[in-house]
Motif scaffolding. Structure first.
Motif, short mmCIF file in Angstrom:
data_model
loop_
_atom_site.label_atom_id
_atom_site.label_comp_id
_atom_site.label_asym_id
_atom_site.label_seq_id
_atom_site.Cartn_x
_atom_site.Cartn_y
_atom_site.Cartn_z
N TYR A 15 0.85 -1.05 0.34
CA TYR A 15 0.35 -0.45 -0.03
C TYR A 15 0.75 1.13 -0.02
N SER A 85 -6.43 2.09 12.89
CA SER A 85 -6.71 0.82 12.80
C SER A 85 -6.33 0.29 11.79
N LEU A 89 -7.69 -3.79 11.34
CA LEU A 89 -7.57 -4.28 10.35
C LEU A 89 -6.67 -5.76 9.45
N PRO A 150 -16.27 0.49 4.25
CA PRO A 150 -15.64 1.47 5.24
C PRO A 150 -17.36 2.26 5.17
N ASP A 180 -15.83 -0.54 8.38
CA ASP A 180 -14.79 -0.15 8.65
C ASP A 180 -15.02 1.67 8.83
N ALA A 182 -13.91 4.30 10.20
CA ALA A 182 -13.01 5.13 9.91
C ALA A 182 -13.27 6.84 10.04
N SER A 208 -7.78 8.44 14.43
CA SER A 208 -6.82 9.73 13.95
C SER A 208 -7.83 10.64 13.13
N ARG A 217 -1.50 6.74 16.55
CA ARG A 217 -1.70 5.77 16.07
C ARG A 217 -2.61 5.14 17.36
N1 PMP Z 1 -9.98 2.98 7.53
C1 PMP Z 1 -10.14 3.77 6.26
C2 PMP Z 1 -11.10 3.73 5.51
C3 PMP Z 1 -8.71 4.23 6.44
O1 PMP Z 1 -9.17 5.76 4.96
C4 PMP Z 1 -7.65 5.10 6.91
C5 PMP Z 1 -6.67 5.66 6.83
N2 PMP Z 1 -6.11 5.70 5.80
C6 PMP Z 1 -7.48 3.94 7.88
C7 PMP Z 1 -8.80 2.62 7.71
C8 PMP Z 1 -6.33 3.97 9.13
O2 PMP Z 1 -6.00 4.48 9.73
P1 PMP Z 1 -5.50 4.65 10.68
O3 PMP Z 1 -4.95 3.73 10.79
O4 PMP Z 1 -4.68 5.92 11.62
O5 PMP Z 1 -6.31 4.24 12.00
#
Ligand code: PMP
Length: 350
Positions: A15, A85, A89, A150, A180, A182, A208, A217
């Motif tokens: 990624y 996350s 995940l 998401p 998800d 976020a 985040s 984090r």
């Molecule tokens: N899920 C989605 C849909 C995201 O866009 C992001 C951010 N890139 C994340 C998870 C991960 O975010 P973080 O690891 O900062 O919690």
């Protein structure tokens, strides 16, 4: 490629996160919050003592699990914390979504999902979005080894109503369904209240975005204790101490300042709506968003060229060279001043 690489390392196409530039730019490319974290978080982090640093942190982040469970009115045994996350995940992919049948996720969605599938050797099928970029839950194949999306979706910003999520859970009782969340704080409805009724539901959240702590984090999975138990097994086979003392203490404090959280998300939502209107007036195609970003297509659709011209003017946004969304730019909602500057530049360029 070194001959010492494992077959896994050879196969991986990792990624690529959004750029984190060194120079001072107006940075609207990775959906961070434009406002600082709550002062309570800053204080909690500064109060961490030397003795706490000398010792290993609490392995299961017990105080944090209790604080978050309290906040969401669930049990601490239903909370799984991780280093952002993304890490949560990754554990979900390994511990819950690696099944005999293919995992299903939308196309278009968060582009880390196929990367974890490659890392953990998970078969997947994608579900094309509708013409208007929605997830058609009725089209999810019956024979699947799990479902993840998401809510709101990324990078479209399109939310899925809770009734639709309930439909997925009822329609696929033998599949783990991962929502998800976020970006949920910017206008979608959380599925956390459904955890009680659905043993196959996992909800993922992060500090985040709306809580301004991308650098700390911290992220979570919420699910019935049986699924959390699987994630703890994966975690304890990988890293017993994922959250350091700063993350554990800062995250607890973040949940203790509800007024600040509500103020930040309200400001971001208000700026998003203003910017969406102004860009529509300029002739942009603006997808309705329930997130802290907008997916917008400039008149003429040459998003790649506009990305470059904005970059020259010190404004960094995101462009994805993928079918269907390559005529769009994803713009994170910045502060009121950043949004005004962006709009001024876009007016000049149009
Ligand atoms: N899920 C989605 C849909 C995201 O866009 C992001 C951010 N890139 C994340 C998870 C991960 O975010 P973080 O690891 O900062 O919690």
């Amino acid at each position: 490629m070194s001959r010492f690489w494992s077959d896994t390392a050879r196969r991986l196409v990792p990624y690529v996160p959004g750029e984190q530039p060194r120079e001072t730019l107006i940075k609207l490319n990775t959906n961070e919050c434009p406002y600082p974290p709550s002062p309570r978080v800053m204080r909690a982090i500064q109060e961490v003592g030397g003795d706490e640093l000398r010792r290993y942190p609490n392995p299961e982040s017990d105080a944090l699990r209790c604080a978050v469970a309290d906040y969401h009115r669930i049990e601490p045994s239903q909370v799984f914390p991780g280093n952002g996350s993304d890490e949560v995940l990754a554990h979900i992919f390994q511990g819950l979504l690696k099944q005999q049948r293919p995992l299903v996720f939308p196309d278009i969605t968060y582009s880390f999902y196929p990367v974890w599938c490659a890392l953990y050797d998970i078969d997947y099928e994608t579900l094309p979005l509708t013409e208007d970029f929605r997830i058609d839950v009725g089209a999810i194949p019956r024979d699947n080894g799990g479902i993840i999306f998401p809510n709101p979706n990324a990078p479209t910003g399109c939310p899925l109503p809770l009734a639709e999520i309930r439909r997925v859970l009822l329609g696929h009782p033998d599949s783990v369904v991962v929502v998800d969340e976020a970006y949920v704080d910017f206008g979608a409805e959380s599925a956390i209240p459904l955890i009680r009724d659905f043993p196959n539901l996992v909800v993922v959240q992060t500090l985040s975005k709306a809580r301004s702590l991308a650098g700390l984090r911290v992220g979570f999975a919420f699910a019935q204790a049986e699924l959390v138990e699987a994630l703890l097994r994966v975690k304890n086979s990988f890293n017993s101490y994922p959250l350091d003392v700063f993350a554990q203490r800062g995250a607890v404090a973040a949940y203790q300042d509800e007024a600040y959280f509500q103020e930040c998300r309200a400001r971001v939502i208000a700026s998003r709506e203003q910017l969406a209107l102004a860009l529509s007036d300029l002739g942009y195609d603006v997808l309705p968003s329930a997130a802290n970003f907008l997916l917008v297509s400039p008149p003429g659709g040459d998003a790649a060229a506009l990305f470059g011209r904005l970059r020259e003017r010190g404004i960094l946004v995101r462009h994805f060279s993928r079918p269907r969304i390559d005529r769009f730019l994803r713009i994170s909602i910045g502060s009121e001043e950043e949004c005004a500057t962006l709009l001024g530049v876009l007016k000049e360029l149009s």
